[in-house]
Scaffold this motif. Structure first.
Motif, mmCIF file in Angstrom:
data_model
loop_
_atom_site.group_PDB
_atom_site.id
_atom_site.type_symbol
_atom_site.label_atom_id
_atom_site.label_comp_id
_atom_site.label_asym_id
_atom_site.label_seq_id
_atom_site.Cartn_x
_atom_site.Cartn_y
_atom_site.Cartn_z
ATOM 1 N N CYS A 121 0.592 -1.310 -0.001
ATOM 2 C CA CYS A 121 0.055 0.128 -0.063
ATOM 3 C C CYS A 121 0.827 1.483 -0.132
ATOM 4 O O CYS A 121 0.155 2.360 -0.162
ATOM 5 C CB CYS A 121 -1.089 -0.018 1.084
ATOM 6 S SG CYS A 121 0.099 0.229 2.796
ATOM 7 N N THR A 122 2.026 0.977 0.233
ATOM 8 C CA THR A 122 2.954 2.127 0.410
ATOM 9 C C THR A 122 3.134 3.294 -0.542
ATOM 10 O O THR A 122 2.868 4.513 -0.296
ATOM 11 C CB THR A 122 4.484 1.686 1.052
ATOM 12 O OG1 THR A 122 4.226 0.777 1.881
ATOM 13 C CG2 THR A 122 5.447 2.742 1.452
ATOM 14 N N PRO A 123 3.469 2.834 -1.644
ATOM 15 C CA PRO A 123 3.310 3.995 -2.862
ATOM 16 C C PRO A 123 1.986 4.879 -2.759
ATOM 17 O O PRO A 123 2.228 6.113 -2.972
ATOM 18 C CB PRO A 123 3.622 3.212 -4.218
ATOM 19 C CG PRO A 123 4.205 2.033 -3.797
ATOM 20 C CD PRO A 123 3.634 1.586 -2.336
ATOM 21 N N GLY A 124 0.955 4.280 -2.836
ATOM 22 C CA GLY A 124 -0.340 4.792 -2.817
ATOM 23 C C GLY A 124 -0.432 5.979 -1.485
ATOM 24 O O GLY A 124 -0.892 6.807 -1.640
ATOM 25 N N GLN A 125 0.034 5.074 -0.355
ATOM 26 C CA GLN A 125 -0.098 5.995 0.844
ATOM 27 C C GLN A 125 0.864 7.402 0.673
ATOM 28 O O GLN A 125 0.399 8.528 1.088
ATOM 29 C CB GLN A 125 0.466 5.285 2.111
ATOM 30 C CG GLN A 125 -0.274 3.962 2.346
ATOM 31 C CD GLN A 125 -1.470 4.253 3.147
ATOM 32 O OE1 GLN A 125 -2.011 5.195 3.597
ATOM 33 N NE2 GLN A 125 -2.068 2.921 3.654
ATOM 34 N N SER A 149 -8.595 8.173 5.042
ATOM 35 C CA SER A 149 -9.639 7.127 4.745
ATOM 36 C C SER A 149 -9.605 6.886 3.303
ATOM 37 O O SER A 149 -10.157 7.908 2.542
ATOM 38 C CB SER A 149 -10.771 7.239 5.579
ATOM 39 O OG SER A 149 -11.867 7.203 4.929
ATOM 40 N N GLY A 150 -9.509 5.578 2.582
ATOM 41 C CA GLY A 150 -9.681 5.823 1.417
ATOM 42 C C GLY A 150 -8.331 4.967 1.058
ATOM 43 O O GLY A 150 -8.100 4.618 -0.256
ATOM 44 N N ASN A 151 -7.187 5.054 1.827
ATOM 45 C CA ASN A 151 -5.885 4.317 1.657
ATOM 46 C C ASN A 151 -5.840 3.222 2.666
ATOM 47 O O ASN A 151 -5.450 3.412 3.740
ATOM 48 C CB ASN A 151 -4.661 5.466 1.685
ATOM 49 C CG ASN A 151 -4.677 6.336 0.583
ATOM 50 O OD1 ASN A 151 -5.018 7.398 0.554
ATOM 51 N ND2 ASN A 151 -3.918 5.742 -0.522
ATOM 52 N N ILE A 152 -6.214 2.209 2.070
ATOM 53 C CA ILE A 152 -6.256 1.200 3.079
ATOM 54 C C ILE A 152 -4.832 0.258 3.220
ATOM 55 O O ILE A 152 -3.930 0.128 2.267
ATOM 56 C CB ILE A 152 -7.272 -0.245 2.754
ATOM 57 C CG1 ILE A 152 -8.667 0.597 2.019
ATOM 58 C CG2 ILE A 152 -7.461 -1.158 3.543
ATOM 59 C CD1 ILE A 152 -9.423 0.548 3.137
ATOM 60 N N CYS A 153 -4.511 -0.201 4.417
ATOM 61 C CA CYS A 153 -3.259 -1.073 4.685
ATOM 62 C C CYS A 153 -3.781 -2.199 5.470
ATOM 63 O O CYS A 153 -4.211 -2.267 6.547
ATOM 64 C CB CYS A 153 -2.186 -0.176 5.600
ATOM 65 S SG CYS A 153 -0.754 -1.334 6.078
ATOM 66 N N ARG A 154 -3.528 -3.341 4.541
ATOM 67 C CA ARG A 154 -4.289 -4.619 4.984
ATOM 68 C C ARG A 154 -3.256 -5.250 5.983
ATOM 69 O O ARG A 154 -3.351 -5.957 6.892
ATOM 70 C CB ARG A 154 -4.443 -5.694 3.939
ATOM 71 C CG ARG A 154 -3.075 -5.884 3.108
ATOM 72 C CD ARG A 154 -3.255 -6.896 1.895
ATOM 73 N NE ARG A 154 -2.111 -7.083 1.281
ATOM 74 C CZ ARG A 154 -1.880 -7.569 0.141
ATOM 75 N NH1 ARG A 154 -2.845 -8.348 -0.224
ATOM 76 N NH2 ARG A 154 -0.709 -7.609 -0.409
#
Ligand SMILES: Cc1cc2nc3c(=O)[nH]c(=O)nc-3n(C[C@H](O)[C@H](O)[C@H](O)COP(=O)(O)OP(=O)(O)OC[C@H]3O[C@@H](n4cnc5c(N)ncnc54)[C@H](O)[C@@H]3O)c2cc1C
Ligand code: FES
Ligand code: FES
Lengths: 182, 300
Positions: A121-125, A149-154
């Motif tokens: 998820c990191t590049p998107g975060q 909220s909208g950047n989920i980190c599983r």
């Protein structure tokens, strides 16, 4: 009715080939011209046409934020965006944030705070945070959490992601540049 | 299965006039694409049966919020982020901002449009109950002209509306309270879903109730997720209007509301749960009304 799949007759195929669009984008500072099918998402353009695979595909339908990039400085979900609708725009992906070996402050904060586990998820975060900082709306921890909220980190690295963001926000408010902000 | 990219077409005319002309020439052949947050999900899932779209997202004519003495008028391309940033909406129509802030996450709020939400006509959408409670109207425009329809008559059945295939949703109008209007207003918006962010509602509820002293002078109560359309519960509203808040027969009016909703079992929830939640939200509204008149009389 079902959606069309790959099997098309020859006539249709000729028609389809005509149905292509030229798109010009400035991607990480470099002008890029491509001829693509109009329903190519910005995400597929980056990953499949340009091999810029730093931007990730999680859900491909706007739920996870793994595909977040900056278009003219604004964060967007690349999977929900058709590339032709952004013709003429400036696109920044995770590959374009650092200046050579000099990491972007958000990238540095992520390393210092260990704000990831698997890293998917990191590049998107990180792109989302760069967009968030530019929006200038996040003042409190609550704002940060709400506006990310909208950047989920599983993997659930949220606590350290928030800490990294707060480091960058604090740093920005101590620099002369940041002090000019209201 | 993913869709076959090359099978889909998108045209990008530069002006509203050109888009309307295209829609009029071959009604139903081209469909509008605004923020794409509904369409792209269906596309990514390989289930987008329609293949020809016309991009309306670039149309300047459909942007902007205009505040006049009698109404707030929102362009069809108004995003949820725009709604949250508009001060008059925040002051006079707080449920619009509440619904917007609970719609998706930042990406959906920056990109999804009110026009798309209305045109998509999902009975589980979140802004429509608020629009119903505020008695909004929708402008539909084609080369034949523009017409305003009351939003309360816009939805005709599950995902069907009065909009013709050559018409665009162009504006949404929310009437402001006439200056000097009597009494005060209670607003209550609730979205009930599996979690707070990034989840589609099981039930949504919006009520706008005017009270003068302790008497209810007007009531509009709307729900999402409990019928084939977003629904105004008119019999419930009728039972509220004229009633005294201090002596409301909550059980009887709640039973009326329960008869008006027709929820179903689906992937998101069950009919039984939805009905129960709708009833409970109504009870919460009556509590809010009671607290309001209690505080109101103390303040006077
Ligand atoms: C992750 C995610 C979360 C979401 N969460 C929510 C939520 O919590 N609550 C909620 O209500 N919705 C939610 N949605 C749904 C969606 O974001 C909204 O319905 C949004 O407002 C749709 O607007 P759009 O401009 O993106 O529509 P589009 O996808 O562009 O279009 C939707 C439909 O409307 C038609 N259309 C669009 N504009 C017009 C116009 N001006 N005139 C006529 N027809 C038009 C299109 O042809 C299409 O049929 C979510 C979506 C995603 C992907
Ligand atoms: S891949 Fe775009 S939001 Fe998940
Ligand atoms: S670090 Fe694994 S998904 Fe976020």
């Amino acid at each position: 009715m079902v959606a069309p799949h790959v099997d098309v007759s020859n006539d249709e195929h000729a028609e389809l080939l005509a149905c292509r669009s030229l798109v010009t984008l400035r991607i990480n500072g470099r002008e890029t011209k491509l001829t693509i099918a109009p329903w190519t998402t910005l995400l597929d353009l980056l990953r499949e046409h340009l091999d810029l695979t730093g931007t990730k595909k999680g859900c491909d339908n706007g739920q996870c934020g793994a595909c977040t990039v900056l278009v003219d400085g604004t964060r967007i979900n690349a999977c929900l965006t058709l590339a032709v609708t952004k013709d003429g725009s400036e696109v920044t992906t995770i590959e374009g944030l650092s200046a050579g070996d000099q990491l972007h402050p958000v990238q540095k904060a992520f390393i210092e705070r260990d704000a990831f586990q698997c890293g998917y998820c990191t590049p998107g975060q990180i792109c989302s945070i760069v967009g968030l900082l530019r929006e200038g709306r996040a003042k409190t921890t609550r704002d940060v959490r709400e506006l990310m909220s909208g950047n989920i980190c599983r993997c659930g690295a949220y606590a350290n992601i928030v800490a990294a963001i707060e480091d960058v926000l604090t740093e920005a408010s101590h620099t002369p540049d940041g002090e000019r902000e209201p | 299965m993913r869709a076959h990219v090359a099978s889909y077409d998108l045209v990008q005319p530069g002006s509203l006039r050109e888009v309307l002309t295209l829609l009029a020439r071959e009604p139903g052949v081209y469909r509008p694409l605004a923020g794409g947050t509904d369409v792209m999900v269906v596309y990514a899932g390989g289930k987008l049966a329609h293949t020809k779209f016309v991009d309306v997202h670039g149309l300047r004519e459909l942007r902007g919020i205009v505040v006049t003495d009698d109404a707030v008028t929102l362009g069809a391309l108004t995003t949820y982020t725009d709604v949250q940033a508009e001060p008059t909406l925040g002051r006079e129509f707080p449920m619009m901002g509440q619904a917007a802030s609970e719609t998706g996450g930042w990406a959906i709020q920056n990109r999804g449009t009110l026009g798309g939400n209305i045109a998509n006509a999902s009975p589980a959408a979140d802004s429509p109950p608020a629009l119903l409670a505020y008695d909004a109207s929708v402008e539909l425009t084609s080369t034949r002209g523009a017409r305003w329809v009351s939003y309360a008559t816009y939805h005709t059945g599950y995902k069907t509306t009065v909009r013709a295939e050559d018409e665009l949703v162009t504006r949404v109008r929310i009437p402001r309270i006439a200056p000097g209007a009597q009494g005060s207003r209670v607003h209550m918006f609730r979205k009930v879903g599996p979690r707070k962010a990034q989840a589609i509602s099981k039930v949504s509820f919006a009520a706008c109730v005017d009270v003068d002293g302790t008497r209810i002078t007007s009531a509009r109560v709307a729900l999402g997720g409990v019928a084939p359309v977003v629904l105004r519960v008119v019999a419930t509203e009728g039972a509220l209007v004229g009633a005294d808040v201090t002596t409301l027969d909550v059980a009887a009016i709640g039973a009326t509301l329960s008869r008006e909703v027709t929820p179903i079992d689906d992937i998101r929830s069950t009919a039984r749960y939805r009905r129960r939640v709708a009833e409970n939200l109504f009870v919460e509204l009556t509590r809010k009304l009671k607290a309001h008149v209690g505080l109101g009389s103390q303040a006077r």
